[in-house]
Scaffold this motif. Structure first.
Motif, PDB file in Angstrom:
ATOM      1  N   UNK A 134       0.746  -1.104  -0.107  1.00 39.16           N
ATOM      2  CA  UNK A 134       0.045  -0.003  -0.180  1.00 39.16           C
ATOM      3  C   UNK A 134       0.911   1.180  -0.156  1.00 39.16           C
ATOM      4  N   UNK A 135       0.289   2.300  -0.250  1.00 40.50           N
ATOM      5  CA  UNK A 135       0.934   3.579  -0.380  1.00 40.50           C
ATOM      6  C   UNK A 135       0.615   4.664   0.874  1.00 40.50           C
ATOM      7  N   UNK A 136       1.404   5.086   1.757  1.00 40.00           N
ATOM      8  CA  UNK A 136       1.158   5.802   2.833  1.00 40.00           C
ATOM      9  C   UNK A 136       0.499   7.141   2.319  1.00 40.00           C
ATOM     10  N   UNK A 137      -0.506   7.458   2.930  1.00 44.61           N
ATOM     11  CA  UNK A 137      -1.115   8.685   2.582  1.00 44.61           C
ATOM     12  C   UNK A 137      -0.321  10.026   3.167  1.00 44.61           C
ATOM     13  N   UNK A 138       0.114   9.822   4.611  1.00 48.12           N
ATOM     14  CA  UNK A 138       1.031  10.845   4.784  1.00 48.12           C
ATOM     15  C   UNK A 138       2.429  11.208   4.212  1.00 48.12           C
ATOM     16  N   UNK A 139       2.757  10.061   3.606  1.00 51.47           N
ATOM     17  CA  UNK A 139       4.143   9.892   3.044  1.00 51.47           C
ATOM     18  C   UNK A 139       3.960  10.698   1.512  1.00 51.47           C
ATOM     19  N   UNK A 163      -3.456   4.775   1.241  1.00 51.41           N
ATOM     20  CA  UNK A 163      -3.879   4.170   2.563  1.00 51.41           C
ATOM     21  C   UNK A 163      -3.686   5.121   3.840  1.00 51.41           C
ATOM     22  N   UNK A 164      -4.828   5.202   4.482  1.00 57.31           N
ATOM     23  CA  UNK A 164      -4.579   5.906   5.862  1.00 57.31           C
ATOM     24  C   UNK A 164      -3.424   5.286   6.699  1.00 57.31           C
ATOM     25  N   UNK A 195       5.358   0.647   2.390  1.00 57.40           N
ATOM     26  CA  UNK A 195       4.327   0.215   3.597  1.00 57.40           C
ATOM     27  C   UNK A 195       3.547  -1.035   3.038  1.00 57.40           C
ATOM     28  N   UNK A 196       3.180  -1.506   4.081  1.00 58.08           N
ATOM     29  CA  UNK A 196       2.374  -3.024   3.819  1.00 58.08           C
ATOM     30  C   UNK A 196       1.144  -2.986   5.049  1.00 58.08           C
TER      31      UNK A 196
END
Length: 281
Positions: free
Chosen positions: A176-181, A208-209, A262-263
C-alpha cells in the motif's frame, strides 16, 4: 528465527513495471540481505500506453498490443536484474494470460484476458509456483488492487486463495501507499517548483490511511536500485532527477518516490513485523 539466507519472499504482480513501482525498493532490500526473492507476473502488460514524448521507442505506439507485450518482457527482465530478483515466473507460462485493460474496454473480452480466465485455474497455477518456491512471505495488492485495475484485483483474489492455503506461507502482506508520505512528497515537489510533470492534489493519488498500515520498511538505501528498475520500464514511465526525484506514467502526473515502503498484514501473525516482513519468524 529464519536466517537471512533462508528467507524466501514471493511477490505477485499484474503487469511488468508493477513490481518496480510498488515494491522495487523492498525487493532490492531483501535481495541485498541475502533473501531469495521471486516475482510472479500475471500478464505481459499488452494494453500499456507508451510514453508519448520521453520514450525513444515512439514507434511502439503504432504497434499491436501483443507486440508491445513482447517488448515489455525485455523491460521486465532488465528491471528484475537491477533489483536482484532471484527467480521470475509468468503465471501459467509466458503469454498465457493477457492484460485485460480497464473494465468495459475491448481488451477485457480478449480470449486470453486475465480477468476473463478461470480464477480457479489461475489459483492452481500460482499454487504450483508456491509449492516450488516455498516462500515464507507473500506480497500482493489489497482488495481494491491499489487503484482499482481489474487485473490487480484478480491478482489479489488468486493470491489470497493460493497463499493462505500454501504450507510454507506464514504471512501475506498487501502493498500500500502511505497517505502521509504521499502528501509530504507532493509538498516537497511543490516547494521545489521545478516539476516537469503535473503535481497532483494531495488526495488525487490512491493512498492508504497511515493508521491502517501495519508494516513500514526503511528502504532509503535501496532507492538507487528502484530508480534503475523504473528506468528499465522506459515505454511506461519517466523518472525525473532533481532535489526531489519522482516518476510519472503516461498520464503525466508526478508521483513521489518514498524512502519507506508500507504494507498491511493480511494473513498470519504480525508479532515482530512492524519494520520487517520476516520479523519475528
Amino acid at each position: 528465527m529464519i536466517s537471512p539466507v533462508s528467507r524466501r519472499l514471493l511477490l505477485v504482480h499484474a503487469h511488468p513495471d508493477d513490481e518496480s513501482i510498488t515494491t522495487g525498493a523492498t525487493i532490492a532490500r531483501y535481495a541485498a540481505e541475502g533473501a531469495e526473492v521471486t516475482v510472479v507476473t500475471c500478464t505481459l502488460g499488452e494494453e500499456g500506453e507508451v510514453m508519448p514524448d520521453l520514450c525513444e521507442l515512439e514507434g511502439l505506439r503504432a504497434h499491436a498490443a501483443d507486440q508491445l507485450g513482447g517488448y515489455r518482457v525485455t523491460e521486465l527482465m532488465a528491471a528484475c536484474a537491477a533489483l536482484g530478483v532471484s527467480r521470475h515466473h509468468f503465471l501459467g507460462g509466458l503469454g498465457r494470460w493477457r492484460d485485460s485493460g480497464m473494465a468495459g474496454t475491448p481488451s477485457a473480452s480478449h480470449p486470453r484476458a486475465f480477468t476473463g480466465g478461470s480464477a480457479d485455474e489461475q489459483t492452481a497455477q500460482l499454487a504450483e509456483i508456491l509449492d516450488q518456491v516455498e516462500p515464507q512471505v507473500v506480497v500482493t495488492y489489497d482488495a481494491f488492487g491499489g487503484y482499482g485495475h481489474p487485473d490487480h484485483i484478480r491478482a489479489h483474489d488468486i493470491t489470497m486463495a493460493a497463499a493462505t492455503r500454501a504450507g510454507s506461507v506464514e504471512r501475506v502482506f498487501h502493498t500500500v501507499t502511505s497517505r502521509n508520505a504521499v502528501r509530504a512528497g507532493l509538498a516537497a515537489l511543490r516547494a521545489a517548483d521545478d516539476a516537469v510533470f503535473d503535481v497532483p492534489e494531495d488526495d488525487e493519488l490512491p493512498t492508504t490511511p497511515d493508521e491502517e498500515i501495519t508494516t513500514v520498511l526503511d528502504v532509503a538505501a535501496y532507492l538507487p536500485a528502484k530508480v534503475a528498475a523504473l528506468r528499465a520500464h522506459a515505454t511506461q514511465l519517466a523518472v525525473v532527477d532533481g532535489d526531489v526525484p519522482y516518476f510519472a506514467l503516461t498520464n503525466g502526473i508526478a508521483q513521489p518516490i518514498p524512502a519507506k515502503d508500507c504494507f498491511v498484514l493480511a494473513h498470519g501473525s504480525g508479532d515482530g513485523a512492524g519494520h520487517d516482513l520476516f520479523g519475528g519468524l
